[in-house]
Design an enzyme around this catalytic site. Structure first.
Site, PDB file in Angstrom:
ATOM      1  N   ASP A  27       0.833  -1.191   0.124  1.00  0.00           N
ATOM      2  CA  ASP A  27       0.051   0.063  -0.022  1.00  0.00           C
ATOM      3  C   ASP A  27       0.713   1.432   0.102  1.00  0.00           C
ATOM      4  OD1 ASP A  27      -2.079  -1.501   2.640  1.00  0.00           O
ATOM      5  OD2 ASP A  27      -2.080  -1.752   0.546  1.00  0.00           O
TER       6      ASP A  27
ATOM      7  N   ASP B 162       0.150   7.689   8.049  1.00  0.00           N
ATOM      8  CA  ASP B 162       0.413   6.359   8.292  1.00  0.00           C
ATOM      9  C   ASP B 162       2.065   6.402   9.285  1.00  0.00           C
ATOM     10  OD1 ASP B 162      -0.626   4.930   5.250  1.00  0.00           O
ATOM     11  OD2 ASP B 162      -1.893   4.861   7.260  1.00  0.00           O
TER      12      ASP B 162
ATOM     13  N   GLU C  35       1.716  -2.574  10.975  1.00  0.00           N
ATOM     14  CA  GLU C  35       1.446  -2.415   9.438  1.00  0.00           C
ATOM     15  C   GLU C  35       2.607  -1.710   8.559  1.00  0.00           C
ATOM     16  OE1 GLU C  35      -1.783  -0.937   6.241  1.00  0.00           O
ATOM     17  OE2 GLU C  35      -1.940  -0.471   8.299  1.00  0.00           O
ATOM     18  N   GLU C  36       3.045  -0.765   9.516  1.00  0.00           N
ATOM     19  CA  GLU C  36       4.256   0.042   8.709  1.00  0.00           C
ATOM     20  C   GLU C  36       5.490  -0.411   8.941  1.00  0.00           C
ATOM     21  OE1 GLU C  36       0.615   1.898   7.717  1.00  0.00           O
ATOM     22  OE2 GLU C  36       2.590   1.790   6.689  1.00  0.00           O
TER      23      GLU C  36
ATOM     24  N   ASP D  42      -5.722   3.196  10.701  1.00  0.00           N
ATOM     25  CA  ASP D  42      -6.624   2.654   9.766  1.00  0.00           C
ATOM     26  C   ASP D  42      -7.506   3.222   9.019  1.00  0.00           C
ATOM     27  OD1 ASP D  42      -9.536   0.970  10.174  1.00  0.00           O
ATOM     28  OD2 ASP D  42      -7.885  -0.088   9.072  1.00  0.00           O
TER      29      ASP D  42
ATOM     30  N   GLU E 182      -5.243  -6.092  12.509  1.00  0.00           N
ATOM     31  CA  GLU E 182      -6.540  -5.603  12.534  1.00  0.00           C
ATOM     32  C   GLU E 182      -7.557  -6.574  12.741  1.00  0.00           C
ATOM     33  OE1 GLU E 182      -5.887  -2.858   8.369  1.00  0.00           O
ATOM     34  OE2 GLU E 182      -6.084  -4.987   7.963  1.00  0.00           O
TER      35      GLU E 182
HETATM   36  O1  LIG Z   1     -11.060   0.057  -0.291  1.00  0.00           O
HETATM   37  P1  LIG Z   1     -11.425  -1.212   0.135  1.00  0.00           P
HETATM   38  O2  LIG Z   1     -10.789  -2.371  -0.448  1.00  0.00           O
HETATM   39  O3  LIG Z   1     -12.833  -1.575   0.360  1.00  0.00           O
HETATM   40  O4  LIG Z   1     -10.734  -1.520   1.647  1.00  0.00           O
HETATM   41  C1  LIG Z   1     -11.002  -0.815   2.715  1.00  0.00           C
HETATM   42  C2  LIG Z   1     -10.496  -1.383   4.063  1.00  0.00           C
HETATM   43  O5  LIG Z   1      -9.030  -1.265   4.130  1.00  0.00           O
HETATM   44  C3  LIG Z   1      -8.761  -0.414   4.953  1.00  0.00           C
HETATM   45  O6  LIG Z   1      -8.433   0.652   4.747  1.00  0.00           O
HETATM   46  C4  LIG Z   1      -7.190  -1.397   5.400  1.00  0.00           C
HETATM   47  O7  LIG Z   1      -6.734  -0.503   6.286  1.00  0.00           O
HETATM   48  P2  LIG Z   1      -5.382   0.391   6.337  1.00  0.00           P
HETATM   49  O8  LIG Z   1      -6.026   1.770   5.839  1.00  0.00           O
HETATM   50  O9  LIG Z   1      -4.985   0.417   7.785  1.00  0.00           O
HETATM   51  O10 LIG Z   1      -4.285  -0.168   5.491  1.00  0.00           O
HETATM   52  C5  LIG Z   1      -9.560  -0.613   5.962  1.00  0.00           C
HETATM   53  O11 LIG Z   1      -9.643   0.026   6.965  1.00  0.00           O
HETATM   54  C6  LIG Z   1     -10.994  -0.719   5.322  1.00  0.00           C
HETATM   55  O12 LIG Z   1     -12.092  -1.220   5.793  1.00  0.00           O
HETATM   56 MG   LIG Z   2      -6.163  -1.141   8.721  1.00  0.00          MG
HETATM   57 MG   LIG Z   3      -3.120   1.035   8.545  1.00  0.00          MG
END
Ligand SMILES: O=P(O)(O)OC[C@H]1O[C@](O)(COP(=O)(O)O)[C@@H](O)[C@@H]1O
Ligand SMILES: [Mg+2]
Ligand SMILES: [Mg+2]
Length: 339
Positions: free
Chosen positions: A82, A88, A111-112, A133, A289
């Site tokens: 990502d 972040d 995560e980072e 998140d 998560e």
């Molecule tokens: O855009 P998508 O594929 O629906 O994914 C959304 C999901 O991905 C996330 O953003 C992943 O978390 P991060 O932002 O911490 O990477 C979740 O918070 C969210 O529910």
């Molecule tokens: Mg997340």
């Molecule tokens: Mg995150």
């Protein structure tokens, strides 16, 4: 998903021993409930305070995100591939620094960060954290969050961190929680004795008990899923979503896991991030998560599975492994499982 929903939450919910009135400051709440911690020597209490402190700093940054230069991408990618947002990275620095200074944590999974970070060799706790998140929502002023899991180290202090210290099942969490940076900022956590929510009062700079003994309604009418990838959902997920539509449930999807989870916990609902053609194991990460939210869901009377088994029973093999995620009201998750 052929298996019948014989998944139950095995934790006996024993709410906080000392009923605390709404408005109780977080510090006092932690102190008054310290004896409920398995190893009630004050270290876990201090660790929770360190997380709360770091979240106040991150909250300050989030609230003025549009005014200061923390909007947008960092130009680097994290292990999941990502694009890292500036917030972040900033949130990761803030939590890592607070936990390093606090002295209670020996290792941090984030995560980072590609691999785990050694912090204090005589720390007794291991933390897994999603510092920020909902990154895709940072620049558009939509609720975002922080998610954390706390484990007890297995190896003796002052010895090198082992794989057993890090790759623990969610069922071994001693505490878990999230911070929601929304219209108000909230800290919600459990130590295995029910779930309590605290709202941040910015002028006093303190969290106060606002949502004691949170219970997730057994049934709900909200479903949260990104249907943009619906063409590659399994037949059973597709059937369950049709069931939701046939029953005129409401579709709500913020795209920030913490915010979608929090709403569903208060109102009753189900959040689903299934396997898709693009993400064979779904998108969400087990260790920082899903495990935390699964522990909270079960402590609030809900359920969390990967479609087949209880999330908390999954033995992690990698730091950043993904898992399909079905979490929310007990009867809704059971229904999804029975499809
Ligand atoms: O855009 P998508 O594929 O629906 O994914 C959304 C999901 O991905 C996330 O953003 C992943 O978390 P991060 O932002 O911490 O990477 C979740 O918070 C969210 O529910
Ligand atoms: Mg997340
Ligand atoms: Mg995150």
């Amino acid at each position: 998903m052929q298996r019948s929903s014989n998944i139950t939450s095995s934790t006996s919910i024993e709410s906080s021993r000392i009923a605390q009135p709404i408005g109780t400051a977080l510090d006092r709440f932690i102190k008054n409930n310290q004896d409920q911690f398995a190893f009630a020597s004050g270290e876990l209490s201090q660790l929770l305070r360190d997380i709360a402190l770091a979240s106040k700093v991150v909250n300050r940054e989030v609230n003025k995100a549009g005014l200061i230069d923390i909007m947008g991408a960092m130009g680097s990618q994290n292990t999941a591939g990502d694009d890292q947002q500036k917030l972040d990275v900033l949130a990761n620095i803030r939590f890592t620094r607070a936990l390093a200074k606090g002295g209670e944590v020996c290792a941090l999974v984030s995560e980072e960060a590609e691999s785990f970070v050694d912090l204090n060799n005589d720390g007794k706790y291991v933390i897994a954290i999603d510092p920020l998140d909902g990154s895709s929502n940072i620049d558009v002023n939509v609720s975002i969050g922080t998610i954390f899991s706390v484990y007890r180290r297995k190896s003796p202090v002052q010895t090198p961190i082992t794989e057993d210290d890090i790759l623990q099942c969610g069922s071994e969490q001693v505490a878990a929680g999230y911070v929601l940076y929304g219209s108000s900022t909230m800290l919600v956590y459990t130590t295995g004795h029910g779930v309590n929510g605290f709202t941040y009062e910015p002028t006093l700079g303190e969290y106060f008990l606002s949502h004691p003994h949170l219970q997730m309604p057994e049934e709900g009418k909200i479903y949260s899923v990104n249907e943009g990838s619906a063409n590659s959902f399994s037949a059973s997920v597709t059937n369950y979503l049709q069931h939701c539509k046939d029953n005129k449930y409401t579709a709500r999807y913020i795209g920030s896991l913490v915010a979608d989870f929090h709403r569903n916990m208060l109102k009753g609902g189900i959040y689903i991030y299934p396997a898709t053609a693009k993400d064979k194991n779904g998108k969400l990460r087990l260790m920082y998560e899903c495990n935390a939210l699964a522990f909270i869901a079960e402590q609030a009377g809900g359920l969390a599975t990967d479609g087949f088994q209880r999330i908390l029973d999954i033995k992690p093999t990698e730091l950043h492994q993904r898992t399909p995620f079905f979490v929310g009201s007990k009867k809704m998750v059971e229904k999804a499982m029975s499809m």
